[in-house]
Structures are given as structure tokens and as C-alpha cells.
Design an enzyme around this catalytic site. Structure first.
Site, PDB file in Angstrom:
ATOM      1  N   HIS A 179       0.835  -1.203   0.000  1.00 22.12           N
ATOM      2  CA  HIS A 179       0.000   0.000   0.000  1.00 22.12           C
ATOM      3  C   HIS A 179       0.872   1.256   0.000  1.00 22.12           C
ATOM      4  CE1 HIS A 179      -3.301  -2.707   0.910  1.00 22.12           C
ATOM      5  NE2 HIS A 179      -4.142  -1.694   0.788  1.00 22.12           N
ATOM      6  N   HIS A 221       1.637  -3.846   9.361  1.00 21.40           N
ATOM      7  CA  HIS A 221       3.067  -3.670   9.083  1.00 21.40           C
ATOM      8  C   HIS A 221       3.829  -3.108  10.261  1.00 21.40           C
ATOM      9  CE1 HIS A 221       2.884  -4.387   4.744  1.00 21.40           C
ATOM     10  NE2 HIS A 221       1.743  -3.744   4.752  1.00 21.40           N
TER      11      HIS A 221
HETATM   12  C1  LIG Z   1      -7.001  -5.347 -13.775  1.00 23.31           C
HETATM   13  C2  LIG Z   1      -5.695  -5.745 -14.367  1.00 23.31           C
HETATM   14  C3  LIG Z   1      -5.257  -5.038 -15.580  1.00 23.31           C
HETATM   15  C4  LIG Z   1      -4.892  -6.697 -13.831  1.00 23.31           C
HETATM   16  C5  LIG Z   1      -5.106  -7.442 -12.554  1.00 23.31           C
HETATM   17  C6  LIG Z   1      -3.809  -8.119 -12.192  1.00 23.31           C
HETATM   18  C7  LIG Z   1      -3.722  -8.657 -10.773  1.00 23.31           C
HETATM   19  C8  LIG Z   1      -3.150 -10.000 -10.611  1.00 23.31           C
HETATM   20  C9  LIG Z   1      -4.092  -7.966  -9.708  1.00 23.31           C
HETATM   21  C10 LIG Z   1      -3.945  -8.404  -8.276  1.00 23.31           C
HETATM   22  C11 LIG Z   1      -4.196  -7.235  -7.379  1.00 23.31           C
HETATM   23  C12 LIG Z   1      -3.995  -7.586  -5.924  1.00 23.31           C
HETATM   24  C13 LIG Z   1      -4.712  -8.726  -5.333  1.00 23.31           C
HETATM   25  C14 LIG Z   1      -3.144  -6.850  -5.229  1.00 23.31           C
HETATM   26  C15 LIG Z   1      -2.827  -7.100  -3.802  1.00 23.31           C
HETATM   27  C16 LIG Z   1      -2.854  -5.798  -3.055  1.00 23.31           C
HETATM   28  C17 LIG Z   1      -2.450  -6.029  -1.636  1.00 23.31           C
HETATM   29  C18 LIG Z   1      -3.400  -6.696  -0.744  1.00 23.31           C
HETATM   30  C19 LIG Z   1      -1.229  -5.666  -1.230  1.00 23.31           C
HETATM   31  C20 LIG Z   1      -0.718  -5.848   0.147  1.00 23.31           C
HETATM   32  O1  LIG Z   1      -0.468  -4.591   0.684  1.00 23.31           O
HETATM   33  P1  LIG Z   1       0.364  -4.450   2.017  1.00 23.31           P
HETATM   34  O2  LIG Z   1       0.429  -2.976   2.269  1.00 23.31           O
HETATM   35  O3  LIG Z   1      -0.397  -5.149   3.094  1.00 23.31           O
HETATM   36  O4  LIG Z   1       1.708  -5.046   1.761  1.00 23.31           O
END
Ligand SMILES: CC(C)=CCC/C(C)=C/CC/C(C)=C/CC/C(C)=C/COP(=O)(O)O
Length: 259
Positions: A179, A221
Site C-alpha cells: 500500500h 506492518h
Molecule cells: C485489472 C488488471 C489489468 C490486472 C489485474 C492483475 C492482478 C493480478 C491484480 C492483483 C491485485 C492484488 C490482489 C493486489 C494485492 C494488493 C495487496 C493486498 C497488497 C498488500 O499490501 P500491504 O500494504 O499489506 O503489503
């Protein structure tokens, strides 16, 4: 010819450790006389002659190690104390729903889908160029964060409740915060490519700060995950700028989106 250090280590019982705390243990068994210059060097007592660079280098990793472990200990302790929305029963547990809304505002899915939708709807080539590059930036960010998380494998804080909206497998790891990288990257991108009034620009920067702080408050985090995430996102924007996709550099991609 063996180096003086390696022969000394062999004499001392085959230890290959260069760390002074091990060297002081090793030197109890060493046949080197107690007041010899090399014994003084091993025990860390300063001798009249300047220490060779090789021996000075031995002290640094240990100092760095101690500094790093202290930093990590402070990080874990402070992050736990700041995780005031980590559960419903936490000090600020009632603010948890709001924190989760902020979490969704920085999630990959709404940003990816929103950009994709905008790209399909856009009818000006300038807007298409910006949105295509934003999509590239978001995908690059997703890949980079997944790679670093997969390499570092730092577990999420123990007080984190794993109830996040749509995650991928590497999201069980916490370093760096996806994030925070996304917020920093998108903020730099938007400030550079969108003409916004000053209050909106300020709001954009505030959003990055709020998303970042909320990651620690939610217990998702440690602080270092978020700080590194911000730095990574900031740097990733420079990569996007360097690889900027334009109708000239990537005509096939732009042909895909032209109506
Ligand atoms: C819509 C298009 C063009 C593509 C989709 C591709 C894809 C595989 C998307 C996955 C998106 C996704 C599930 C992202 C995760 C985000 C997330 C929870 C990150 C963790 O964040 P953090 O701050 O806890 O590390």
C-alpha cells in the site's frame, strides 16, 4: 601462500568467524603470548601501531549487526505500540472500520480496475498515454513488491489479523508495504501528470501519509516496512518516467487502445 589471518584462525582451532566476540573466545585457546601485538589486536585493546585495515574491517560487521538488531527491536516495539486498531478490542478498535476503508483506497484492485476502465473509456490520445503509463506503473509496482516480499519473507506482525480484502500469496509477508509503495508511486505520478489545484495536491500527499500510518495502526506492518515501501514507490516512479510509453516508443500498444 596463506594469509596471516587464515593461519591465525587455523592455529586458533579452525574458526572462520571474524566477529570480535568469537575472536576473544578463540584467543583463550590460542598459543599466541598474551601480550603479543596480535593478541592485543584480537582482544580489541588498542596498540601503539595503527591497526591494519583488515582488522578494522572485522569490527564493522559486528557494530553494524548490533545497530541493525537494535533498530529492528525498536521497530517491532514501536510498531506494536502503534498498532492501536489491530483488533476490535484494541485501544482504538472502534476506528478499525475507517482504517479498512483507507486500506481499500490504496488497494491494487480499485486502482488497476479504475485505470483499466479509464483507458477503455478515454477518447483523447493524451489521456490514453497517461493512463497506459499509470497501468504500467501499477503492474510494475505489483511485480516489484511481490519480488521483494518473496525474497525478504518478513512475516507480518504477530498482532495483525489477516482479514485483508483480496490478497495474493506473497501478501502473507510484510516487507515492503504494497500500500505504501502504491500510494507513493501514484502520488508522484498524479502530481506530475495531472493538473490539479493546490488543495487537491495537498490532499494527495495527505492521503499517502494517512494510508502509510494506517498500515501500522491496523497492525498490518512494522514501521520499517512502510518507510521502505514509500522509498520504493518513490523510486519506481523514476523507472516509469525513464521507460515512459508513448505512441512513438510503443506503437503496437497504442494501436490496441485506439478506437
Ligand atoms: C485489472 C488488471 C489489468 C490486472 C489485474 C492483475 C492482478 C493480478 C491484480 C492483483 C491485485 C492484488 C490482489 C493486489 C494485492 C494488493 C495487496 C493486498 C497488497 C498488500 O499490501 P500491504 O500494504 O499489506 O503489503
Amino acid at each position: 601462500m596463506p594469509s596471516p589471518r587464515s593461519s591465525r584462525e587455523r592455529r586458533a582451532g579452525g574458526s572462520s568467524s571474524g566477529r570480535p566476540e568469537f575472536l576473544s573466545l578463540v584467543s583463550q585457546r590460542s598459543p599466541i603470548p598474551p601480550d603479543s601485538p596480535s593478541r592485543r589486536k584480537e582482544s580489541g585493546i588498542s596498540a601503539a601501531a595503527p591497526m591494519p585495515e583488515e582488522d578494522c574491517m572485522k569490527l564493522n560487521p559486528s557494530f553494524l549487526g548490533i545497530a541493525l538488531s537494535s533498530l529492528l527491536a525498536i521497530d517491532l516495539w514501536a510498531s506494536k505500540r502503534l498498532g492501536v486498531c489491530a483488533g476490535e478490542g484494541s485501544t482504538w478498535g472502534s476506528a478499525r472500520p475507517l482504517m479498512k476503508v483507507i486500506e481499500i483506497s490504496g488497494h491494487g484492485i480499485p486502482w488497476l480496475l479504475g485505470t483499466f476502465y479509464g483507458l477503455c473509456q478515454s477518447d483523447s490520445s493524451a489521456a490514453r498515454e497517461v493512463l497506459l503509463n499509470l497501468l504500467f506503473a501499477l503492474l510494475l509496482d505489483l511485480v516489484m513488491v511481490a519480488v521483494v516480499k518473496g525474497i525478504v519473507k518478513r512475516p507480518r506482525p504477530t498482532h495483525n489479523k489477516m482479514d485483508m480484502f483480496v490478497t495474493i500469496s506473497v501478501d502473507k509477508y510484510s516487507f515492503p508495504s504494497g500500500h505504501a509503495t502504491r500510494a507513493a508511486l501514484v502520488c508522484r505520478f498524479v502530481l506530475r501528470h495531472l493538473v490539479l489545484a493546490i488543495p487537491l495536491r495537498v490532499l494527495m500527499v495527505l492521503w499517502v501519509l494517512i494510508v502509510s500510518v494506517s498500515r501500522v495502526m491496523l497492525g498490518r506492518h512494522n514501521m520499517t516496512d512502510v518507510l521502505f515501501g514509500l522509498l520504493l514507490g518513490y523510486m519506481l516512479y523514476s523507472v516509469v518516467e525513464y521507460c515512459w510509453l508513448s505512441p512513438l516508443s510503443a506503437p503496437a500498444l497504442f494501436a490496441l487502445w485506439s478506437h
